[in-house]
Design an enzyme around this catalytic site. Structure first.
Site, PDB file in Angstrom:
ATOM      1  N   ASP A 106      55.855  28.639  45.828  1.00 35.94           N
ATOM      2  CA  ASP A 106      57.130  28.067  46.231  1.00 35.94           C
ATOM      3  C   ASP A 106      56.851  26.807  47.054  1.00 35.94           C
ATOM      4  OD1 ASP A 106      56.490  28.924  48.787  1.00 35.94           O
ATOM      5  OD2 ASP A 106      58.253  30.201  49.051  1.00 35.94           O
TER       6      ASP A 106
ATOM      7  N   CYS B   2      53.096  31.839  48.291  1.00 31.03           N
ATOM      8  CA  CYS B   2      54.312  31.475  49.005  1.00 31.03           C
ATOM      9  C   CYS B   2      53.941  31.474  50.488  1.00 31.03           C
ATOM     10  CB  CYS B   2      55.486  32.390  48.662  1.00 31.03           C
ATOM     11  SG  CYS B   2      55.309  34.127  49.113  1.00 31.03           S
ATOM     12  N   GLY B   3      54.920  31.549  51.372  1.00 29.64           N
ATOM     13  CA  GLY B   3      54.587  31.486  52.790  1.00 29.64           C
ATOM     14  C   GLY B   3      53.686  32.628  53.217  1.00 29.64           C
ATOM     15  N   THR B   4      54.066  33.833  52.845  1.00 31.56           N
ATOM     16  CA  THR B   4      53.279  35.022  53.181  1.00 31.56           C
ATOM     17  C   THR B   4      52.455  35.535  52.005  1.00 31.56           C
ATOM     18  OG1 THR B   4      55.101  36.443  52.492  1.00 31.56           O
ATOM     19  CG2 THR B   4      55.020  35.814  54.837  1.00 31.56           C
TER      20      THR B   4
ATOM     21  N   GLY C 218      56.478  37.774  48.966  1.00 32.48           N
ATOM     22  CA  GLY C 218      57.660  37.704  48.109  1.00 32.48           C
ATOM     23  C   GLY C 218      57.320  37.355  46.675  1.00 32.48           C
TER      24      GLY C 218
ATOM     25  N   HIS D 249      38.448  47.506  41.221  1.00 32.02           N
ATOM     26  CA  HIS D 249      39.067  48.845  41.170  1.00 32.02           C
ATOM     27  C   HIS D 249      40.440  48.848  40.493  1.00 32.02           C
ATOM     28  CE1 HIS D 249      36.513  50.900  44.556  1.00 32.02           C
ATOM     29  NE2 HIS D 249      35.783  50.262  43.656  1.00 32.02           N
ATOM     30  N   ASN D 250      41.195  47.794  40.640  1.00 34.81           N
ATOM     31  CA  ASN D 250      42.591  47.789  40.181  1.00 34.81           C
ATOM     32  C   ASN D 250      42.804  46.924  38.954  1.00 34.81           C
ATOM     33  OD1 ASN D 250      42.957  47.360  43.616  1.00 34.81           O
ATOM     34  ND2 ASN D 250      43.347  49.328  42.645  1.00 34.81           N
TER      35      ASN D 250
ATOM     36  N   ARG E 184      51.029  30.399  54.869  1.00 40.18           N
ATOM     37  CA  ARG E 184      51.223  30.443  56.313  1.00 40.18           C
ATOM     38  C   ARG E 184      50.305  31.466  56.958  1.00 40.18           C
ATOM     39  NH1 ARG E 184      57.860  30.353  55.845  1.00 40.18           N
ATOM     40  NH2 ARG E 184      58.075  28.104  55.521  1.00 40.18           N
TER      41      ARG E 184
ATOM     42  N   ARG F 167      35.732  55.571  36.700  1.00 40.28           N
ATOM     43  CA  ARG F 167      36.759  56.406  37.320  1.00 40.28           C
ATOM     44  C   ARG F 167      38.021  55.626  37.649  1.00 40.28           C
ATOM     45  NH1 ARG F 167      33.563  54.872  41.694  1.00 40.28           N
ATOM     46  NH2 ARG F 167      34.666  54.530  43.667  1.00 40.28           N
ATOM     47  N   HIS F 168      37.899  54.295  37.667  1.00 35.31           N
ATOM     48  CA  HIS F 168      39.066  53.477  37.996  1.00 35.31           C
ATOM     49  C   HIS F 168      40.000  53.281  36.796  1.00 35.31           C
ATOM     50  CE1 HIS F 168      37.062  52.756  41.738  1.00 35.31           C
ATOM     51  NE2 HIS F 168      36.006  52.280  41.102  1.00 35.31           N
TER      52      HIS F 168
END
Ligand code: RB5
Length: 149
Positions: A12, A69-71, A74, A102-103, A113, A136-137
């Protein structure tokens, strides 16, 4: 270039300079950076930019997505609404490595930010250097997929 070499980048308005730095960085590492903007701080909302990047990943057009984005939160939430996306917010390299190993994450989110440019580029490097370990993942990732049904 193939999809396997393409990374879509989106953000953003809060993260335009950091996104551009990340795009230049991944390009310097041999990836094709598909920077879909925005380029002007017009306040375009992060859900739209998260979705746009996510669609290019799940369509197979791009191997990975990096969104900001800022954090980082979102735009991550928006991207994860798109079926097939596994996106985590990372503020340090360890998590970035683990969400790949793993994911089997296919998208990385960061907060402009929250992290500075040097740390952000280390996070990106950790994410891109890691491989999904399977084993296993694999059934756990399959359980995540099953939740999308
Ligand atoms: C914009 O002010 C901010 O809310 C956005 O960049 C992001 O941090 C939201 O999660």
């Amino acid at each position: 270039m193939t999809a396997g070499n393409r990374i879509v980048l989106s953000s953003d308005h809060t993260a335009i300079p950091l996104r551009q730095a990340v795009a230049a960085h991944v390009a310097s590492r041999g990836w094709e950076a598909v920077d879909i903007g925005p380029t002007a701080p017009d306040g375009a909302p992060y859900p739209q930019h998260g979705e746009a990047a996510a669609r290019l990943v799940v369509s197979g057009d791009c191997r990975f997505g990096i969104i900001l984005c800022g954090t980082g939160q979102g735009i991550m939430m928006a991207a994860n609404k798109i079926k097939g996306v596994r996106c985590g917010v990372c503020s340090e390299p360890y998590s970035a490595r683990m969400i790949r190993q793993h994911n089997d994450a296919n998208m990385l989110s960061m907060g402009a930010r929250v992290v500075g440019e040097g740390l952000a580029l280390d996070i990106v490097d950790a994410f891109l250097a890691a491989e999904f370990e399977g084993g296993r993942h694999a059934p756990r990732v399959e359980m995540i997929r099953a939740l999308e049904a």
